[in-house]
Enzyme design. Structure first.
Site, short mmCIF file in Angstrom:
data_model
loop_
_atom_site.label_atom_id
_atom_site.label_comp_id
_atom_site.label_asym_id
_atom_site.label_seq_id
_atom_site.Cartn_x
_atom_site.Cartn_y
_atom_site.Cartn_z
N CYS A 54 0.84 -1.21 0.00
CA CYS A 54 0.00 0.00 0.00
C CYS A 54 0.87 1.26 0.00
O CYS A 54 0.55 2.25 -0.68
CB CYS A 54 -0.92 0.02 1.23
SG CYS A 54 -1.96 -1.43 1.37
C1 BEZ Z 1 0.48 -4.73 1.76
O1 BEZ Z 1 0.14 -3.59 1.52
O2 BEZ Z 1 1.64 -5.07 1.67
C2 BEZ Z 1 -0.53 -5.76 2.18
C3 BEZ Z 1 -1.65 -5.39 2.90
C4 BEZ Z 1 -2.55 -6.35 3.28
C5 BEZ Z 1 -2.34 -7.67 2.95
C6 BEZ Z 1 -1.23 -8.03 2.20
C7 BEZ Z 1 -0.31 -7.07 1.82
#
Ligand code: BEZ
Length: 228
Positions: A54
């Site tokens: 994110c």
């Molecule tokens: C991420 O942003 O890395 C992420 C967020 C939730 C689940 C898996 C990855």
């Protein structure tokens, strides 16, 4: 336990009026339709603040904001975090954004702690990610209708250049009787839409077209002066 009295919001489909809502954001409270105004808008969700993928996505989107601006498209992010969590995470993103060809966050983030907006837009997929928003994208037109919907798994970062490419197509086809073929990009040849017959096509495209099949008529980009 399943609550049979809790009505699930109706699934959104392309062409629907995007649900309106009031929200608290990092740049103040908004009424969504009013905030869109006469622009296009991209509303996109991410699973959680302070997560790795994110962080890369939001910083890259910030770097591409001038491209969205050029296309008269506002950007707004959303997750089930609070405004204070968003603003604190924004400082982290500012620290690392240069590693991802990104920029510090320069668009509002909606704080959807009670998941009301996420539920309204079908961004919660319990089988994929328990009670968090997955990676959803909606492009909404100035008419407030949904023009594009995309859903990605939590583990896959999105390519916002592809969203810009799709936005170019959406804007072009809103004004001209053309569709855009596979891998099309701005300025490339287009396709005359099937509901325009050859008689009408002669009026609209006086420079002609290349009919590979009667239903597959290639025409140059109608925004090039040739066909005006
Ligand atoms: C991420 O942003 O890395 C992420 C967020 C939730 C689940 C898996 C990855």
């Amino acid at each position: 336990m399943f609550n049979m009295f809790k009505r699930k919001p109706k699934a959104i489909r392309i062409g629907d009026i995007a649900p309106d809502f009031k929200a608290e954001t990092t740049t103040g409270d908004i009424n969504f339709h009013e905030w869109i105004g006469n622009s296009y808008a991209m509303i996109f969700s991410h699973p959680k603040d302070f997560t790795p993928v994110c962080s890369t996505e939001l910083s890259r989107t910030a770097a591409l904001k001038p491209e969205f601006d050029k296309r008269n498209c506002k950007i707004i992010g959303l997750s089930v975090d609070s405004v204070s969590e968003h603003t604190s995470w924004e400082s982290d993103i500012a620290d690392v954004c240069s590693n991802f060809n990104g920029a510090p966050i320069n668009f509002p983030l909606i704080a959807d702690k009670d998941k009301k907006i996420a539920e309204l837009y079908g961004m919660i997929h319990p089988a994929e990610l328990d009670n968090l928003t997955i990676r959803s994208v909606f492009i909404i037109g100035p008419d407030k209708k949904v023009k594009l919907m995309m859903t990605y798994p939590a583990s896959t970062g999105r390519n916002f250049n592809e969203i810009l490419r799709a936005l170019d197509s959406i804007r072009l086809t809103a004004d001209h009787k053309v569709a855009t073929p596979v891998d099309w990009k701005n300025g490339d040849d287009c396709i005359i839409v099937p509901n325009v017959d050859d008689i009408k096509a002669k009026e609209l495209f006086p420079n002609g077209w290349n009919a590979l099949k009667p239903y597959l008529r290639i025409v140059s980009d109608p925004t090039n002066n040739q066909n005006k």
